[in-house]
Design an enzyme around this catalytic site. Structure first.
Site, PDB file in Angstrom:
ATOM      1  N   ARG A 145      71.144 -50.625 107.162  1.00 34.34           N
ATOM      2  CA  ARG A 145      71.804 -51.873 106.728  1.00 34.34           C
ATOM      3  C   ARG A 145      72.174 -52.753 107.927  1.00 34.34           C
ATOM      4  NH1 ARG A 145      76.732 -50.109 103.411  1.00 34.34           N
ATOM      5  NH2 ARG A 145      76.579 -48.322 104.787  1.00 34.34           N
TER       6      ARG A 145
ATOM      7  N   CYS B  32      76.005 -54.148  99.501  1.00 37.38           N
ATOM      8  CA  CYS B  32      74.918 -53.316  98.971  1.00 37.38           C
ATOM      9  C   CYS B  32      75.512 -52.265  98.053  1.00 37.38           C
ATOM     10  CB  CYS B  32      74.209 -52.590 100.113  1.00 37.38           C
ATOM     11  SG  CYS B  32      73.492 -53.706 101.305  1.00 37.38           S
TER      12      CYS B  32
ATOM     13  N   ASP C 198      84.678 -48.517  79.886  1.00 38.49           N
ATOM     14  CA  ASP C 198      84.231 -49.784  80.490  1.00 38.49           C
ATOM     15  C   ASP C 198      82.747 -50.030  80.265  1.00 38.49           C
ATOM     16  OD1 ASP C 198      86.683 -50.457  81.680  1.00 38.49           O
ATOM     17  OD2 ASP C 198      86.285 -49.172  83.410  1.00 38.49           O
TER      18      ASP C 198
ATOM     19  N   HIS D 126      89.263 -62.153  91.418  1.00 43.87           N
ATOM     20  CA  HIS D 126      88.260 -62.358  92.468  1.00 43.87           C
ATOM     21  C   HIS D 126      88.835 -63.131  93.633  1.00 43.87           C
ATOM     22  CE1 HIS D 126      85.917 -61.762  88.746  1.00 43.87           C
ATOM     23  NE2 HIS D 126      85.302 -60.915  89.546  1.00 43.87           N
TER      24      HIS D 126
ATOM     25  N   CYS E 184      89.878 -58.149  85.585  1.00 44.38           N
ATOM     26  CA  CYS E 184      89.101 -56.938  85.920  1.00 44.38           C
ATOM     27  C   CYS E 184      89.992 -56.030  86.763  1.00 44.38           C
ATOM     28  CB  CYS E 184      87.828 -57.366  86.660  1.00 44.38           C
ATOM     29  SG  CYS E 184      86.669 -56.008  86.950  1.00 44.38           S
TER      30      CYS E 184
END
Ligand code: GLN
Ligand code: ZN
Length: 807
Positions: free
Chosen positions: A25, A566, A649, A744, A776
């Site tokens: 990565r 990722c 969920d 968020h 969330c």
């Protein structure tokens, strides 16, 4: 075969794109260092070059003939396309530095960043929207258009830059039949799909402005065509994934007009390749056949795409997307060779006229991990069944060599014969492995079969709601979605425990400590239904996968989700079993600390399926049911230990929706069934919750209702409860918790905002049905923000309870 044309090569290998992260990565590390300020722009750019060259080397070493270029992106290829056509939304235009403005569009500028960068005149700005890339877990940055948007051509265009670097690079590599001008294939999203992926900032639908936006955009594509031709490029790949969706008349017409213009403009030396993927092109076949493009790529993982005679017999060259770019299974090469031979027999013109036949991956290898060689710890028997991006490239090269030899009636090299035989052995070994086939699991599944008693709650919702009234919950009950902030300390302990550097006892004790403080925290704030906080979970899918037999996790199987982020999807390789209870001890411990109800927390079968690499030897619906049975057992275990409220969920439920509308029903039917198989084994007194975090519910509304969860929590705060109109319009019968806290963002919602959101919600949902919760889980947030936000949330809920007039 007898269709050899000149006794030379007719079949070439290629792929539509490659994994961008680089080994270990590398790109992620570069990006994060740049964002932290520890490397310069120059170093970031150099790092990007290194990642691209190592990918090119890897593809060249593996023997790939045609190499995609321009598939790389620092953050996202759609954002780079926007920047390349000078589409910069007004709120970013004050940022002078090019790189800074690019990342600001992707990630926004926070107040802190803005203060630290006074020299760039940045001030806090919201990022552009991010959305899922078709039915994958990749997220792209949504282009934002105005009705009068005028596109431009950025002279620093990255596609031109990368193409000329690639030409230099491949000039030095010799190839048996192709020149570097033929090997380097620049790729870009096609104009029609690019516009359809975007949104209008004034809220209009993008279709309303499709023609006028294309009018401005297509000339810029023409500029690009000229520049590519000037470089000597011979093929330009335009990805038009919307061609594998159901398109209307208008879009149909636009495709026709746009490609007619591009074709009329381009130099005759430059061929256009049109790539569709992720589904069948179905009724779009005549449209595609009639478009003036030279090469068409199809995703051959969809069997109907093999039956498009009108296209295969046309004058177009074909790129067959054979090797699955979205999965990790070895390709059955022998079977493919037979299929290709039969196909050529049926459609001799695909090679007989001397055209190129290209063998490719189904889609870009962006969606699959980079290199299986980076998995030293994988169980060898299972590893033998797998192929990651690098191995897929090798498969394509081998497949292509063998096809060419067959066509030319020459014998394969000993090495290729051996490789082919090994591939055949792996395929057979996988088919027959006892690791995969477990009679107990199959027997259990056939017992449940489609017997409705396993898929329906005992009573209807109204009866259940009455039964559940002994839970003693107030009106506007408050709760959270499951996770609480995951501090570096928690992550570190989990990591050390996994490595074996922390004992099970010490690990459990520490996690219990986190659970205890999370319970105390929620009690202090006065929440009604508590959660244990999920400190023991790294990832909501991997956590369950690690406990199921038939699942395996990789060490480095990273796939880009967005930007530097990722994910490492686990692999479902066989029939699923679970020997132990997974969550019930943690929940029972949390429950022992409080008189309030602690909500059990599970991941649903559809989400586990959707966020894993799934075996391809049985239908996905069957795998979903196998998972469902294990979740059903987990629910039993929770109930057995006294849990009354259990959340299952399903944030990935919508994402699994097929691209073509005619396939929706079938998917929804089995997805609902799997959820119900997991959740319907309980008595009426058990309250089942589900959670979904997106706001496009319209299309799947009936299905959400059919899942029949007692309570559903959904993301709603950003869309200001607009989606609830649909819930009231369709008369959604059960309880709903629309999110009132946007998790968020680090922002703490004020009481005023929460009041406003709840007031809006009450316009659509009656007070008896409304729950109060965040959008969330709180995993990525800081404790301080969470405390302030939940405090406001609980206080507003209490206020609303006492206001009888609020309706
Ligand atoms: N229970 C999970 C959490 O709170 C749900 C996460 C999700 O919806 N993606 O983190
Ligand atoms: Zn969520």
């Amino acid at each position: 075969m007898v269709y050899s044309v000149k006794g030379m090569k007719n079949v070439y290998s290629s792929t539509l794109g490659f994994s961008r992260m680089g080994q270990d990565r590398k790109l992620k590390k570069l990006l994060e260092s740049y964002w932290k300020g520890t490397i310069s722009q120059q170093e970031l750019a150099m790092g990007g070059i290194a990642v691209r060259s190592s990918n090119w080397d890897l593809m060249d070493d593996a023997g790939l003939d045609i190499i995609p270029v321009g598939d790389f992106a620092f953050y996202d290829h759609i954002l780079e396309t926007s920047v390349g056509f000078k589409l910069i939304p007004p709120r970013f235009r004050h940022i002078e530095d090019f790189v800074e403005s690019y990342f600001a569009m992707a990630r926004g500028v926070s107040d802190d960043d803005a203060q630290a960068q006074t020299h760039t005149r940045a001030h806090a700005v919201a990022p552009m929207e991010m959305s899922k890339w078709f039915d994958t877990n990749y997220h792209y940055i949504v282009p934002e258009f105005e009705p009068d948007t005028v596109f431009g051509y950025d002279e620093a265009n990255k596609l031109i830059h990368e193409s000329s670097t690639a030409l230099e690079f491949f000039k030095k590599k010799s190839h048996s039949t192709l020149t570097h001008f033929e090997r380097v294939r620049p790729v870009l999203i096609g104009p029609v799909s690019y516009i359809l992926l975007g949104k209008m900032s004034n809220g209009d639908s993008v279709e309303t402005h499709l023609e006028s936006l294309l009018e401005s955009l297509v000339p810029q594509y023409c500029v690009l065509l000229d520049k590519l031709a000037d470089l000597g490029i011979t093929t330009f790949q335009l990805d038009e994934p919307f061609l594998a969706t159901t398109i209307n008349e208008q879009v149909h017409r636009c495709y026709h007009d746009v490609y007619t213009k591009l074709n009329a403009h381009k130099s005759p030396q430059l061929s256009l390749m049109l790539a569709s993927y992720f589904d069948e092109i179905a009724s779009n076949v005549t449209l595609i056949r009639d478009l003036p493009v030279d090469i068409v790529h199809l995703d051959m993982g969809f069997s109907k795409n093999w039956e498009l005679g009108t296209l295969f017999d046309s004058d177009k060259a074909i790129s067959l997307g054979l090797v699955n770019g979205r999965n990790i299974w070895k390709h059955d090469l022998t079977r493919s060779i037979e299929t290709i031979e039969e196909h050529i027999k049926k459609h001799p013109s695909i090679i007989a006229t001397g055209k190129k036949l290209i063998l490719s991956s189904s889609c870009s290898l962006l969606h699959c991990p980079r290199d299986l060689d980076d998995e030293p710890a994988l169980k060898p028997e299972i590893k033998d069944w797998l192929a990651f991006a690098k191995q897929k490239i090798e498969e394509l090269s081998l497949l292509t060599r063998v096809c060419n030899q067959r066509i030319a009636h020459t014998d394969s090299s000993a090495e290729d014969k051996k490789a082919l035989a090994e591939n055949a052995e792996s395929i057979i070994a996988r088919k027959q492995s006892p690791l995969i086939h477990k009679p107990d699991v199959q027997a259990r599944l056939s017992t449940t079969g489609s017997d409705p008693k396993y898929y329906t709650r005992k009573s209807e919702f109204a009866v259940r709601k009455a039964t559940q009234s002994d839970l003693g919950l107030p009106l506007f009950p408050t709760t959270t979605i499951g996770s609480f902030p995951q501090t570096p300390e928690i992550r570190k302990t989990r990591r050390l425990y996994k490595k074996g550097d922390v004992s099970t006892d010490a690990y459990q004790e520490e996690m219990r400590g986190h659970i205890a403080s999370t319970i105390a925290f929620q009690e202090r704030l006065g929440l009604d239904v508590l959660v244990h906080g999920e400190p023991e979970r790294n990832d909501m899918v991997e956590y369950f996968g690690e406990n199921f037999d038939g699942f395996i996790s990789t060490q480095n199987g990273w796939v880009q989700s967005y930007g530097s982020r990722c994910v490492k999807p686990p692999i479902i390789y066989g029939d699923l079993q679970c020997q132990q209870e997974i969550t019930s001890n943690w929940i029972a411990y949390a429950q022992s600390l409080t008189k309030k109800h602690v909500k059990g927390m599970l991941t649903g079968p559809v989400t586990i399926l959707q966020w894993s690499f799934v075996r391809d030897d049985i239908p996905r619906s069957q795998v979903a049911n196998q998972i469902a049975l294990l979740i059903r057992d987990e629910i039993d275990a929770l109930v057995h230990k006294g849990t009354r409220i259990i959340q299952v969920d399903e944030p990935a439920f919508r994402e699994g929706l097929p691209l073509r509308t005619e396939k929706h029903r079938e998917y929804l039917d089995w997805a609902i069934a799997a959820f119900k198989l997991a959740t319907c084994g309980v008595e009426d007194s058990i309250q089942i919750h589900t959670h979904m975090c997106y706001s496009e519910f319209n299309e799947i509304f009936d299905s959400i209702a059919a899942m029949d969860a007692d309570v559903i929590s959904i993301e709603a705060s950003r869309s200001k409860m607009e989606l609830l109109a649909a819930f009231s319009q369709f008369n959604y019968p059960n309880d709903i918790g629309p999110g009132v806290y946007d998790i968020h963002s680090p922002r703490v919602p004020s009481k005023e905002e929460i009041r406003d959101l709840l007031t809006r919600a009450l316009k659509h949902i009656s007070r008896e049905h409304l729950w109060v919760n965040p959008d969330c889980g709180l995993k990525t947030r800081q404790w301080k923000e969470v405390e302030a936000s939940l405090k406001n949330m609980v206080e507003v809920a209490i206020e609303f309870r006492s206001q009888e007039h609020v309706q």
